[in-house]
Write a protein that holds these residues in place. Structure first.
Motif, PDB file in Angstrom:
ATOM      1  N   ASN A 257      21.674  -0.700  39.895  1.00 20.18           N
ATOM      2  CA  ASN A 257      20.649  -0.069  39.065  1.00 20.18           C
ATOM      3  C   ASN A 257      19.918   0.954  39.912  1.00 20.18           C
ATOM      4  O   ASN A 257      19.206   0.604  40.843  1.00 20.18           O
ATOM      5  CB  ASN A 257      19.692  -1.132  38.523  1.00 20.18           C
ATOM      6  N   LEU A 258      20.116   2.240  39.600  1.00 19.36           N
ATOM      7  CA  LEU A 258      19.498   3.320  40.356  1.00 19.36           C
ATOM      8  C   LEU A 258      18.387   3.924  39.508  1.00 19.36           C
ATOM      9  O   LEU A 258      18.622   4.814  38.698  1.00 19.36           O
ATOM     10  CB  LEU A 258      20.547   4.378  40.718  1.00 19.36           C
ATOM     11  N   ARG A 259      17.185   3.356  39.676  1.00 22.97           N
ATOM     12  CA  ARG A 259      16.015   3.810  38.923  1.00 22.97           C
ATOM     13  C   ARG A 259      16.283   3.864  37.420  1.00 22.97           C
ATOM     14  O   ARG A 259      16.002   4.842  36.734  1.00 22.97           O
ATOM     15  CB  ARG A 259      15.541   5.169  39.434  1.00 22.97           C
ATOM     16  N   GLY A 260      16.899   2.793  36.903  1.00 23.84           N
ATOM     17  CA  GLY A 260      17.145   2.679  35.473  1.00 23.84           C
ATOM     18  C   GLY A 260      18.515   3.157  35.039  1.00 23.84           C
ATOM     19  O   GLY A 260      18.923   2.885  33.899  1.00 23.84           O
ATOM     20  N   GLU A 261      19.251   3.829  35.896  1.00 23.44           N
ATOM     21  CA  GLU A 261      20.600   4.299  35.575  1.00 23.44           C
ATOM     22  C   GLU A 261      21.622   3.385  36.244  1.00 23.44           C
ATOM     23  O   GLU A 261      21.520   3.090  37.434  1.00 23.44           O
ATOM     24  CB  GLU A 261      20.785   5.736  36.063  1.00 23.44           C
TER      25      GLU A 261
END
Length: 359
Positions: A257-261
């Protein structure tokens, strides 16, 4: 709402960011030409392919005496108001894409964490990390002095001097670069600083060559160095969460999970004929986008950004031709080692990296 990309870096224990659109090059700190008569913001200048580039030290900009520089420090070249300037940093971190919701304004002419907010455009708080975003318009406090400095130094480059032999200014400046910035360097370290400076000031004979340079992000996988087209790189990051995906090939490490992505991590070691190693939390990754496909590549090191003349690439050695030649564009020398230039679009389209959802 349009997101902006920021290159983040560290000076001492503080985390900074600057708009990625300003960044032109990143390379290890070379020997600088001390600039005693310049404004207190400029620690020195460097000769970058026959162009004079002033070097700003953020400590001086903040009004503090600079701490000792190290061989591991970096220079970030910026395009500022039609000029090239640079800043000295201790560590280059990841590229972040931020929106206005995570950026807080700061009071002008105040202090925050002992930082003069006059040079800060905002503060981004990402999880437990505070990132101070530099105000690009205020990086230079005396533009007229800066222009005069560049003009005077540039004119001196055309005059043959004893400085042309590669022993850059050290014997002729008091204090010299080492007295001013790193008084505890060894003779071996000084030789490395000087060699970096010699390499940087080598000029390109034709503008056509300069315009055709390839910008590469240099990454380390195992004991090998690889170059990745910088146009494809979205950001560098650390793997701080990882969710395995059931019933997937071994090269599919999992999702993070990269800042919600949600970004799928894909290990390309097998394609490059490298031994597979466990990917752990805290490892580094490069987030790459080709067309509408976004993946994260686990790597061991993120080294720097270099600009390579395609004509300088050498043919692939016989050993490489036996294994992974179809995924390499060529090879070049980098810091005494061979740098393999990846053909990432081909890796993605012909390397069988897709997840088979029917498995």
């Amino acid at each position: 709402m349009e997101n902006k990309k920021y290159l983040t870096f560290r000076i001492h224990d503080l985390h900074y960011g600057i708009e990625a659109g300003m960044v032109q090059e990143i390379f290890p700190l070379p020997e600088l030409i001390p600039n005693i008569e310049a404004s207190s913001d400029i620690i020195g200048i460097l000769n970058l392919r026959t162009q004079i580039v002033p070097v700003i030290h953020l400590d001086w900009l903040q009004g503090y005496p600079p701490k000792v520089c190290h061989l591991s420090d970096y220079i970030i070249i910026l395009q500022w108001e039609g000029l090239q300037i640079s800043i000295l940093v201790h560590q280059v971190n990841e590229m972040l894409e931020l929106d206005d919701e995570v950026i807080e304004t700061v009071p002008y002419n105040g202090f925050l964490f002992d930082i003069n907010t006059a040079f800060i455009a905002g503060v981004a708080k990402i999880e437990s990390e505070t990132i101070f975003l530099l105000d690009s318009k205020k990086l230079v406090r005396q533009p007229e002095t800066l222009v005069t400095l560049i003009w005077d130094a540039q004119s001196q480059l055309e005059v043959p001097t004893a400085f042309d032999d590669g022993q850059q200014y050290e014997e002729y400046q008091t204090p010299n670069f080492y007295d001013l910035c790193c008084p505890h360097t060894t003779s071996e370290e000084r030789a490395i600083f000087q060699q970096r400076a010699v390499h940087l000031r080598q000029s390109f004979k034709e503008s056509e060559v300069t315009n055709s340079l390839m910008a590469l992000a240099v990454i380390g996988i195992g004991d090998k160095y690889y170059g990745l087209d910088l146009k494809l790189v979205r950001e560098f990051t650390n793997i701080d969460n990882l969710t395995p995906i059931p019933c997937c090939p071994k090269h599919i490490v999992g999702n993070m999970n990269l800042r919600g992505e949600i970004v799928t991590l894909v290990d390309i070691r097998n394609i490059l004929n490298l031994p597979m190693t466990p990917i752990n939390i805290g490892s580094k990754a490069v987030v790459v986008q080709f067309e509408d496909v976004i993946v994260g590549l686990p790597v061991d090191k993120v080294l720097e950004v270099v600009y390579l003349n395609p004509a300088e690439m050498t043919p692939l050695p016989a050993l490489e031709l036996l294994y992974n030649a179809q995924y390499l564009r060529g090879m070049a020398f980098f810091q005494g080692k061979m740098l393999s230039v990846l053909d990432f679009p081909k890796i993605l389209t012909e390397g069988e990296l897709t997840v088979n959802e029917q498995i």
